[in-house]
Design a protein around this motif. Structure first.
Motif, mmCIF file in Angstrom:
data_model
loop_
_atom_site.group_PDB
_atom_site.id
_atom_site.type_symbol
_atom_site.label_atom_id
_atom_site.label_comp_id
_atom_site.label_asym_id
_atom_site.label_seq_id
_atom_site.Cartn_x
_atom_site.Cartn_y
_atom_site.Cartn_z
ATOM 1 N N THR A 474 0.819 -1.213 0.000
ATOM 2 C CA THR A 474 0.000 0.000 0.000
ATOM 3 C C THR A 474 0.849 1.258 0.000
ATOM 4 O O THR A 474 1.739 1.424 0.838
ATOM 5 N N LEU A 475 0.540 2.150 -0.938
ATOM 6 C CA LEU A 475 1.105 3.495 -0.941
ATOM 7 C C LEU A 475 0.017 4.434 -0.456
ATOM 8 O O LEU A 475 -1.010 4.600 -1.112
ATOM 9 N N TRP A 531 3.255 11.848 -3.946
ATOM 10 C CA TRP A 531 2.145 11.967 -4.888
ATOM 11 C C TRP A 531 2.632 11.967 -6.331
ATOM 12 O O TRP A 531 1.915 11.568 -7.239
ATOM 13 N N GLN A 532 3.851 12.437 -6.571
ATOM 14 C CA GLN A 532 4.281 12.561 -7.965
ATOM 15 C C GLN A 532 5.709 12.102 -8.207
ATOM 16 O O GLN A 532 6.249 12.274 -9.281
ATOM 17 N N VAL A 544 -3.326 2.076 -3.781
ATOM 18 C CA VAL A 544 -2.990 3.476 -3.513
ATOM 19 C C VAL A 544 -4.162 4.096 -2.778
ATOM 20 O O VAL A 544 -5.295 4.054 -3.259
ATOM 21 N N ILE A 545 -3.893 4.621 -1.589
ATOM 22 C CA ILE A 545 -4.929 5.269 -0.784
ATOM 23 C C ILE A 545 -4.737 6.780 -0.838
ATOM 24 O O ILE A 545 -3.630 7.277 -0.607
ATOM 25 N N GLN A 588 -1.985 12.925 -10.664
ATOM 26 C CA GLN A 588 -0.618 12.489 -10.376
ATOM 27 C C GLN A 588 -0.609 11.360 -9.350
ATOM 28 O O GLN A 588 0.105 10.370 -9.496
ATOM 29 N N GLY A 589 -1.384 11.519 -8.295
ATOM 30 C CA GLY A 589 -1.406 10.496 -7.252
ATOM 31 C C GLY A 589 -1.959 9.176 -7.742
ATOM 32 O O GLY A 589 -1.379 8.106 -7.498
ATOM 33 N N ALA A 590 -3.088 9.212 -8.457
ATOM 34 C CA ALA A 590 -3.679 7.980 -8.979
ATOM 35 C C ALA A 590 -2.754 7.298 -9.976
ATOM 36 O O ALA A 590 -2.754 6.065 -10.115
#
Length: 750
Positions: A474-475, A531-532, A544-545, A588-590
């Motif tokens: 998990t990130l 995030w990026q 990814v949470i 960016q995060g997704a």
């Protein structure tokens, strides 16, 4: 005469050289870049992860440079991408294209002056930043270490061919590096007695003859805005990671002023001016006038502050006159350093007093530096239009340029919309990934909207359930450092040793990410950098949470000023500023989840507003087209199945050592258009010109280092610094040690 090779032939050779296969999006992008260069029309290209966009612009850029005899400039936002281009992509492109072009394409990395040793400073041409550096006896252990570092730097300077700090392995502290380097404003330029031997001048002279110059957004902006001609004449500029351009440009043209800055300038001037005491007094007056100013944006300069600023401006002007060298005498290092400091104080005071229509002025406050005035333009759109898009073709590319299904939002921020805007084309070449089959976008609609009281128990329960179902892997991307640290602490207590939780700030980012990539049951929690800046393909990252929609802070002076200005013109300030900012960060995060064609997983949004708010559709259209659901049980089942069938994690490559123009170690396998394991390369997006030391994953800026020095001088305690910086004790303690500072007795060793 041999026939000129076609673009398709060149691209095929380049892609084949990295062991990959051409992809439709990559071919479309390369052709669009070549067409834009030929027709002189600007181009915005959204190229999803896995497209191979760096080869798609490098190949046509090289072909054009070879044809016309002018270099193409590539500007990136992050050190990671600079390293990828210089260490991996360009060497392979050069090897592959040499037989077709009849000569080997050349390239160079151009940096800010602070990144190179100054030979004149080594020879004593500038005053020491540290008084009594080599004094008699060992004052303390840190002073001894500093002296040893400087001696090592002097020895290395006699051996290096480039003078580039990155070639010094292992490195030295920022405090030691300051003893052998100067800023652009402190440099003597053509008046320097060692100008013909200068590492910077030699590097820039060599760059004039190469085909591709790699630099960063900040350096490119300074070159364009200030007319220093640090980059050679060029007619093609490629801006990669273009979603970061506005923030980097804004940072470049933001100025600040504080009583401490004025005092430091007065100290630099010392006995060289008869007005030093008056300048020092003006600094004290400014500090006193700011004590009653509340934090936040100033809609007008208060009278007391205005009087103090005028005093600073006028006394600084008097000192400037004193610092002019006598007739017939060249300026020396000490005088130039003083001039640079006093010039900055004068210019910044004058700018704030002018109260320009588009400038935003605000006051920040902290226990160390005291109140600080800052000023920045509300918009850089016209500045970018006039200075960046003029007299050259610009190609801007990123995986996230099309927000809400259109390029308009990004184009507007960089001056490509409205009356007089230059012609441009937008192109989305898509992604080779099958997003609906590879990933799920889950919105936890049963959770209450986020509040101001931190992460709720319901959200923490949701995180625990998701992590357990995913088997770690998990990130966690959080909206603040405090939220990430709190979630990490709670999850460690709940999950125990079954699923180790790493948290940003506990070690260097690159170290944490490599550990996360190597150990599938591990989780990594953090904030903006993650995030990026994270690339972890394979089974180590299958969840990814995202804790909440990443809107800018309500009290952000620039964001609120921009939003209000748009509202006054009849527009929707919230959508144009806050929602656009959030959409970019969410995309960016997704995008951290799917990095290869066989990646699978879930992006979990723990903010129900992603479905219920009026702006939800705009945010959703900015994301990759994952399969959407709000069914929690289905998501947990999918994560369990992925965990049970997950293959072993991919090999994790250590970062290559790098010199000025290429790698000194063999590059890792993989690359654009290839399906091989890729090296994990997650350094934080810090501009080359402002980079300082890194401790426990936190990159310290010059401003923060100044705060630490002030804190040590004032006898502050470590727990007070922890509260101020919102960083772990070990992170702050490590930086204090690097700077040779101690808080125990309030003494300052420097």
């Amino acid at each position: 005469m041999a026939a000129t090779p076609s673009l398709d032939d060149l691209l095929h050779a380049a892609v084949t050289s990295v062991g990959g296969a051409e992809r439709p999006g990559q071919v479309d992008m390369a052709r669009a870049v070549a067409r834009a260069v030929d027709e002189g029309e600007h181009l915005l290209v959204q190229a999803g992860t896995g497209t191979g966009k760096s080869l798609a612009y490098l190949v046509p850029a090289v072909a054009h440079a070879v044809e016309v005899g002018k270099p193409a400039v590539v500007a990136t936002a992050t050190l990671a991408l600079q390293a990828q281009i210089v260490d991996r992509d360009m060497p392979r492109v050069a090897d592959a294209l040499t037989p077709l072009l009849g000569r080997r394409p050349t390239y160079a990395l151009v940096k800010g002056r602070r990144n190179y040793v100054c030979l004149n400073k080594l020879e004593g041409g500038f005053p020491d930043d540290e008084e009594g550096l080599f004094g008699v006896g060992q004052v303390d252990a840190s002073a001894g270490r500093l002296g040893q570092e400087v001696v090592r730097l002097r020895e290395w300077a006699d051996q290096t061919d480039s003078g580039d700090r990155d070639e010094l392995v292992p490195g030295v502290s920022e405090r030691a590096w300051r003893q052998v380097s100067v800023s652009a404003h402190e440099c003597l330029g053509s008046k320097c007695p060692l100008v013909t031997e200068c590492f910077v001048e030699r590097a820039r002279e060599a760059a004039k003859d190469v085909d591709v110059i790699v630099t960063n957004h900040s350096f490119m902006a300074i070159d364009a805005f200030e007319g220093r001609q640090m980059l050679p004449e060029h007619d093609v500029l490629v801006v990669d990671e273009a979603h970061e351009l506005v923030d980097r440009v804004t940072a470049t043209v933001t100025d600040e002023l504080s009583g401490g800055m004025v005092a430091a300038a007065a100290k630099r001037a010392g006995r060289l001016s008869e007005s030093t005491a008056q300048l020092d007094e003006a600094g004290e007056l400014l500090a006193a006038s700011l004590e009653n100013v509340e934090e936040g944006r100033l809609l007008g300069v208060p009278d007391a502050v205005g009087l103090a600023l005028a005093r600073v401006r006028d006394t600084a002007r008097a000192v400037q006159s004193d610092l002019k060298p006598p007739p017939g005498q060249d300026v020396d290092g000490a005088r130039q350093v003083a001039r640079a400091a006093v010039d900055e104080v004068h210019e910044n005071a004058e700018r704030i007093l002018e109260e320009r229509e588009l400038d935003v002025v605000w006051c920040s406050r902290d226990p160390r530096r005291g109140p600080v005035l800052r000023v920045a333009p509300m918009s850089v759109a016209m500045l970018v239009r006039d200075k960046v898009f003029d007299d050259r073709t610009v190609v801007l590319t990123s995986a996230t340029l099309e927000l809400g299904g259109t390029f308009d939002a990004v184009a507007g921020t960089i001056g490509l919309r409205g009356q007089g805007a230059p012609a441009w084309q937008g192109l989305d070449v898509g992604s080779p990934f099958d997003y609906p089959r590879q990933a799920i976008a889950y919105v936890a609609t049963h959770l209450p909207p986020p509040g101001r009281d931190g992460t709720s128990e319901a959200v923490l329960d949701e995180i625990e359930q998701l992590v357990r179902a995913a088997g770690g892997r998990t990130l966690g991307l959080f909206s603040s450092t405090r939220a990430a640290q709190n979630a990490a602490e709670v999850m460690r207590a709940r999950l125990g040793d079954d699923f180790p939780v790493l948290c940003q700030g506990e070690d260097q980012i690159s170290t944490l990410v490599r550990q996360f990539a190597r150990e599938p049951r591990t989780c990594l929690f953090g904030t903006l950098t993650l995030w990026q800046g994270v690339d972890v393909p394979g089974s180590s990252c299958q969840l990814v949470i995202i804790d909440r929609i990443p809107f800018p802070r309500p009290d952000d002076p620039l964001a609120s000023a921009r939003s209000q200005a748009i509202g006054r013109m009849g527009g929707n300030g919230f959508m144009a500023v806050s929602a656009t900012h959030a959409a970019l960060r969410l995309a960016q995060g997704a995008g951290r989840l799917v990095r290869r064609g066989d990646d699978r997983g879930v992006v979990a949004f723990l903010d129900s507003r992603m479905m219920t708010a009026r702006y939800a559709e705009f945010l959703q259209r900015s994301l990759p087209p994952f399969w959407p659901t709000t069914d929690r049980d289905r998501v947990l089942s999918a994560l369990r199945r992925l965990d049970e069938t997950a293959p072993p994690p991919l090999p994790v490559a250590e970062p290559a050592l790098r010199s000025l123009t290429g790698a000194t170690a063999a590059p890792a396998a993989g690359g654009d258009g290839a399906e091989h394991p890729r090296p994990v390369a997650p350094p934080p997006p810090v501009a080359e010109s402002s980079r300082t030391g890194v401790t426990s994953g936190h990159a310290w800026t010059d401003e923060q280092d100044d705060e630490l020095r002030d804190a040590a001088e004032a006898g502050m305690q470590l727990d007070e610094l922890v509260e101020h910086f919102e960083l772990p004790e070990q992170t702050i303690a490590a930086r204090l040690e690097q700077l040779g500072l101690t808080l125990a007795s309030g003494a300052l060793f420097e």
